[in-house]
Design an enzyme around this catalytic site. Structure first.
Site, short mmCIF file in Angstrom:
data_model
loop_
_atom_site.label_atom_id
_atom_site.label_comp_id
_atom_site.label_asym_id
_atom_site.label_seq_id
_atom_site.Cartn_x
_atom_site.Cartn_y
_atom_site.Cartn_z
CE LYS A 73 41.88 -50.06 6.77
NZ LYS A 73 40.49 -50.45 6.74
CE LYS A 111 43.26 -53.55 9.25
NZ LYS A 111 41.61 -53.83 8.32
#
Length: 333
Positions: free
Chosen positions: A201, A256
């Site tokens: 992320k 992400k």
């Protein structure tokens, strides 16, 4: 290796007709690839629009019930829940995050009762619950303290599992949290509760609309998450993060954001051959919506192409705010 030359080999031959294009198509998007993120709020009969995400709503639990049943009807495999926590329930130590009767926990129980065929994924992170908008517990200088935060994340994950969550999804990027959560789940006999780790992320500028939606943007203010989310410049580091999380017990891993990081999706999938998910995030959604509303792009066409790009890169599943639209579009084809 030689594959022949023109004119013996004309690659356009297979593109001439629809039937042959379909026969040689390498990747396909189906409803089985979709995870639908939904924001939930307290109250009744509430559908609050998210201004920066046209078509996305914050839903009270009675409205969540309707959408969960719609997801089940459309065949969407799973819903990812993101609670919008009332200001008075936020605190420095995020105690509300593991309240067994908290909003997320009640939402889990509701979906498992009303739409049992739909998998429930819960966000394990503290930013909706902290007064400062960070994903963990901070010290006097504002630095997120790793190990104390992990202790709270474990409590939060356990409360979700006990409510019936099928998958807990730590999205905080603290070191060691996957191993700690897996150990706690095993100890408490939640052997089949899966862990979807947001393993790669990034500290991205694409998250702005999401933070507006969950109400953490105002608390975060001019702060940032650079000390725990990954530097967008780094690629090899993502592989180290994924490797650690798999070793610690993650069943699936997340990259992400989505489209700007397809190179990471590809590297993760090729390196580890584990279930690899991608989050088509709020900023990506908002940009498509804005361009579509201006008439600058064909919304359906660009969304479907974007999802296919994720599949081509190696994503096994995609979290997208377009999940319901895509499911309907696929039914129409």
């Amino acid at each position: 290796m030689s594959f022949g030359q023109y004119p013996q080999r004309r690659l356009r031959r297979n593109r001439e007709h629809d039937f042959s294009r379909r026969l040689v198509r390498e990747h396909r998007l189906s409803v089985d690839d979709l995870i639908w993120p939904i924001f939930v709020i307290e109250g009744e009969q509430r559908r609050e629009p998210v201004a920066s995400m046209p078509g996305v709503w914050r839903l009270s639990l009675d409205q969540l019930k309707l959408e969960a049943c719609e997801a089940q009807r459309l065949g969407i495999p799973a819903i990812a829940l993101f609670p919008v926590v009332e200001t008075e329930k936020k605190s420095l130590r995020a105690e509300e995050s593991y309240n067994p009767d908290g909003l997320a926990q009640r939402a889990v129980r509701l979906i498992k009762s009303e739409a049992p065929e739909v998998g429930v994924i819960t966000d394990v992170a503290l930013d909706p619950f902290t007064t400062h908008g960070q994903d963990g517990i901070i010290d006097g200088a504002g630095y997120v303290i790793n190990d104390i935060t992990v202790e709270t994340l474990v409590k939060q994950a356990l409360s979700h599992a006990e409510a019936g969550a099928d998958i807990v999804a730590p999205s905080d990027m603290m070191d060691g949290r996957i191993g700690a959560i897996r150990h706690a789940l095993e100890t408490e006999r939640h052997h089949n509760t899966r862990i979807l780790s947001y393993a790669a992320k990034y500290a991205s500028s694409f998250y702005g609309p999401f933070r507006d939606a969950v109400g953490s943007a105002g608390n975060l203010g001019k702060g940032n998450k650079y000390t725990y989310q990954m530097d967008p410049a780094n690629s090899n580091e993502a592989l180290h993060e994924v490797a650690l999380d798999i070793q610690e017990g993650a069943d699936m891993v997340m990259v992400k954001p989505g489209l700007p990081y397809l190179d990471i999706v590809r590297r993760v999938k090729e390196t580890f051959q584990v279930p690899t998910f991608m989050y088509h995030v709020s900023g990506e959604y908002a940009m498509i919506k804005a361009a579509a509303e201006k008439g600058w792009v064909n919304e359906k066409a660009i969304v479907m192409e974007s999802m296919l790009a994720a599949k081509r890169a190696g994503a096994d599943a995609i979290l997208t705010y377009y999940a319901k639209d895509i499911a309907r579009w696929l039914q129409e084809e």
